[in-house]
Design a protein around this motif. Structure first.
Motif, PDB file in Angstrom:
ATOM      1  N   ARG A   7      88.409  -3.404 -25.065  1.00  0.00           N
ATOM      2  CA  ARG A   7      87.162  -4.019 -24.613  1.00  0.00           C
ATOM      3  C   ARG A   7      86.548  -3.249 -23.450  1.00  0.00           C
ATOM      4  N   SER A   8      85.298  -3.571 -23.140  1.00  0.00           N
ATOM      5  CA  SER A   8      84.595  -3.006 -21.991  1.00  0.00           C
ATOM      6  C   SER A   8      84.559  -4.055 -20.886  1.00  0.00           C
ATOM      7  N   ILE A   9      84.800  -3.606 -19.667  1.00  0.00           N
ATOM      8  CA  ILE A   9      84.835  -4.521 -18.526  1.00  0.00           C
ATOM      9  C   ILE A   9      83.778  -4.119 -17.510  1.00  0.00           C
ATOM     10  N   PHE A  10      82.912  -5.050 -17.172  1.00  0.00           N
ATOM     11  CA  PHE A  10      81.855  -4.810 -16.192  1.00  0.00           C
ATOM     12  C   PHE A  10      82.139  -5.530 -14.872  1.00  0.00           C
ATOM     13  N   ASP A  11      83.029  -6.495 -14.910  1.00  0.00           N
ATOM     14  CA  ASP A  11      83.341  -7.307 -13.737  1.00  0.00           C
ATOM     15  C   ASP A  11      84.841  -7.211 -13.449  1.00  0.00           C
ATOM     16  N   PRO A  12      85.230  -6.831 -12.226  1.00  0.00           N
ATOM     17  CA  PRO A  12      86.648  -6.705 -11.880  1.00  0.00           C
ATOM     18  C   PRO A  12      87.464  -7.968 -12.158  1.00  0.00           C
ATOM     19  N   LYS A  13      86.801  -9.123 -12.167  1.00  0.00           N
ATOM     20  CA  LYS A  13      87.500 -10.376 -12.440  1.00  0.00           C
ATOM     21  C   LYS A  13      88.034 -10.417 -13.874  1.00  0.00           C
ATOM     22  N   GLU A  14      87.498  -9.544 -14.737  1.00  0.00           N
ATOM     23  CA  GLU A  14      87.911  -9.535 -16.141  1.00  0.00           C
ATOM     24  C   GLU A  14      89.059  -8.566 -16.407  1.00  0.00           C
ATOM     25  N   LEU A  15      89.555  -7.882 -15.366  1.00  0.00           N
ATOM     26  CA  LEU A  15      90.630  -6.902 -15.561  1.00  0.00           C
ATOM     27  C   LEU A  15      91.872  -7.582 -16.142  1.00  0.00           C
ATOM     28  N   PRO A  16      92.582  -6.918 -17.059  1.00  0.00           N
ATOM     29  CA  PRO A  16      93.780  -7.513 -17.668  1.00  0.00           C
ATOM     30  C   PRO A  16      94.828  -7.864 -16.612  1.00  0.00           C
ATOM     31  N   SER A  17      95.534  -8.953 -16.856  1.00  0.00           N
ATOM     32  CA  SER A  17      96.608  -9.371 -15.947  1.00  0.00           C
ATOM     33  C   SER A  17      97.915  -9.522 -16.720  1.00  0.00           C
ATOM     34  N   ASP A  18      98.023  -8.740 -17.810  1.00  0.00           N
ATOM     35  CA  ASP A  18      99.195  -8.872 -18.679  1.00  0.00           C
ATOM     36  C   ASP A  18     100.350  -7.952 -18.293  1.00  0.00           C
ATOM     37  N   GLY A  19     100.191  -7.154 -17.221  1.00  0.00           N
ATOM     38  CA  GLY A  19     101.277  -6.301 -16.759  1.00  0.00           C
ATOM     39  C   GLY A  19     101.469  -5.018 -17.535  1.00  0.00           C
ATOM     40  N   VAL A  20     100.598  -4.732 -18.493  1.00  0.00           N
ATOM     41  CA  VAL A  20     100.717  -3.504 -19.287  1.00  0.00           C
ATOM     42  C   VAL A  20     100.323  -2.298 -18.417  1.00  0.00           C
ATOM     43  N   SER A  50      78.326  10.506 -25.859  1.00  0.00           N
ATOM     44  CA  SER A  50      76.889  10.361 -25.647  1.00  0.00           C
ATOM     45  C   SER A  50      76.336  11.607 -24.978  1.00  0.00           C
ATOM     46  N   SER A  51      75.117  11.972 -25.350  1.00  0.00           N
ATOM     47  CA  SER A  51      74.452  13.108 -24.703  1.00  0.00           C
ATOM     48  C   SER A  51      73.678  12.644 -23.480  1.00  0.00           C
ATOM     49  N   THR A  52      73.676  11.333 -23.239  1.00  0.00           N
ATOM     50  CA  THR A  52      72.958  10.780 -22.083  1.00  0.00           C
ATOM     51  C   THR A  52      73.922  10.593 -20.921  1.00  0.00           C
ATOM     52  N   PRO A  53      73.791  11.383 -19.848  1.00  0.00           N
ATOM     53  CA  PRO A  53      74.693  11.246 -18.703  1.00  0.00           C
ATOM     54  C   PRO A  53      74.643   9.849 -18.115  1.00  0.00           C
ATOM     55  N   GLY A  54      75.842   9.327 -17.798  1.00  0.00           N
ATOM     56  CA  GLY A  54      75.911   8.034 -17.131  1.00  0.00           C
ATOM     57  C   GLY A  54      75.766   6.840 -18.048  1.00  0.00           C
ATOM     58  N   LYS A  55      75.841   7.053 -19.358  1.00  0.00           N
ATOM     59  CA  LYS A  55      75.669   5.919 -20.274  1.00  0.00           C
ATOM     60  C   LYS A  55      76.829   4.928 -20.141  1.00  0.00           C
ATOM     61  N   THR A  56      78.048   5.451 -19.963  1.00  0.00           N
ATOM     62  CA  THR A  56      79.198   4.575 -19.785  1.00  0.00           C
ATOM     63  C   THR A  56      79.191   4.029 -18.371  1.00  0.00           C
ATOM     64  N   GLN A  57      78.964   2.744 -18.212  1.00  0.00           N
ATOM     65  CA  GLN A  57      78.953   2.144 -16.876  1.00  0.00           C
ATOM     66  C   GLN A  57      79.883   0.938 -16.822  1.00  0.00           C
ATOM     67  N   SER A  58      80.911   0.995 -17.652  1.00  0.00           N
ATOM     68  CA  SER A  58      81.923  -0.059 -17.658  1.00  0.00           C
ATOM     69  C   SER A  58      83.288   0.615 -17.706  1.00  0.00           C
ATOM     70  N   LEU A  59      84.338  -0.178 -17.490  1.00  0.00           N
ATOM     71  CA  LEU A  59      85.702   0.301 -17.691  1.00  0.00           C
ATOM     72  C   LEU A  59      86.035   0.031 -19.156  1.00  0.00           C
ATOM     73  N   ASN A  60      86.245   1.077 -19.925  1.00  0.00           N
ATOM     74  CA  ASN A  60      86.540   0.908 -21.345  1.00  0.00           C
ATOM     75  C   ASN A  60      88.047   1.037 -21.568  1.00  0.00           C
ATOM     76  N   TYR A  61      88.638  -0.024 -22.087  1.00  0.00           N
ATOM     77  CA  TYR A  61      90.082  -0.091 -22.278  1.00  0.00           C
ATOM     78  C   TYR A  61      90.474   0.256 -23.714  1.00  0.00           C
ATOM     79  N   PHE A  62      91.443   1.159 -23.834  1.00  0.00           N
ATOM     80  CA  PHE A  62      92.001   1.529 -25.133  1.00  0.00           C
ATOM     81  C   PHE A  62      93.502   1.254 -25.103  1.00  0.00           C
ATOM     82  N   GLU A  63      93.991   0.563 -26.120  1.00  0.00           N
ATOM     83  CA  GLU A  63      95.425   0.280 -26.204  1.00  0.00           C
ATOM     84  C   GLU A  63      96.105   1.404 -26.987  1.00  0.00           C
ATOM     85  N   ILE A  64      97.102   2.034 -26.364  1.00  0.00           N
ATOM     86  CA  ILE A  64      97.788   3.176 -26.964  1.00  0.00           C
ATOM     87  C   ILE A  64      99.221   2.817 -27.333  1.00  0.00           C
ATOM     88  N   ASP A  65      99.547   2.955 -28.608  1.00  0.00           N
ATOM     89  CA  ASP A  65     100.898   2.696 -29.126  1.00  0.00           C
ATOM     90  C   ASP A  65     101.460   1.332 -28.716  1.00  0.00           C
TER      91      ASP A  65
END
Length: 197
Positions: A7-20, A50-65
């Motif tokens: 998921r994408s996170i825009f607010d620090p309050k939404e950061l995962p708290s699952d200990g991963v 994206s070819s547009t600089p600064g388009k990503t303005q969220s924390l994008n989380y990817f789950e690996i393995d």
């Protein structure tokens, strides 16, 4: 390797708290973070480029393995964004790093073609003041001569004491990707970060 966009996170309050455990990737706009994530995970369309600089303005989380999260941070130095957007970026990043005990390392992505850019130096100076381990990923090395890459490495090691771990990568031809992938697996095995009192 299994990898999914969480998921994408825009607010620090939404950061995962699952200990991963987490590994964060930070870099200038258009440095190649999305391409690097796609190369690391061997999934061409996992992270949207994206070819547009600064388009990503969220924390994008990817789950690996199903073992750790790769966190794609917003690019810094985007000239076209408003002051409000830049302020939101700084606030999100500051709060992320304030007390992220699950963070096992920060990868600073630098374009191998550009040595000593002010924005890159500022972010490394800032991270040098934090306790989190960090490493450098030179991107787009396929577009640079070996002598220029060596000069870049010398500059980094001269200016930043903590610039000991440097990966030379190319998302285009795969150079350095396997080494970086192995390093990340070792990093997530590190003990939990302890905040300094």
């Amino acid at each position: 390797m299994s990898a999914t966009f969480l998921r994408s996170i825009f607010d620090p309050k939404e950061l995962p708290s699952d200990g991963v455990p987490e590994i964060a990737l930070i870099g200038r706009s258009n440095v190649g973070k999305s391409s690097l994530i796609n190369a690391l995970t061997e999934k061409k369309e996992l992270a949207k480029t994206s070819s547009t600089p600064g388009k990503t303005q969220s924390l994008n989380y990817f789950e690996i393995d199903k073992r750790y999260y790769l966190v794609d941070m917003p690019g810094y130095g985007f000239a076209k964004s408003s002051k409000t957007a830049r302020g939101q970026w700084a606030g999100l990043i500051d709060q992320y790093f304030a007390d992220r005990q699950v963070l096992r390392g920060v990868g600073i992505l630098l374009d191998a073609r550009h040595i000593g850019l002010d924005n890159d130096n500022l972010i490394m100076e800032w991270l040098s003041g934090l306790d989190y381990p960090w490493f450098i990923v030179l991107t787009k090395v396929d577009k640079v001569k070996q002598q220029d890459i060596s000069a870049h490495e010398r500059h980094l090691k001269k200016e930043f004491e903590r610039a000991e771990v440097v990966f030379k990568t190319s998302s285009k031809d795969g150079k350095g990707i396997a080494s970086l992938r192995a390093y990340l697996k070792n990093q997530i095995a590190l003990p939990e970060f302890a905040t300094s009192e």
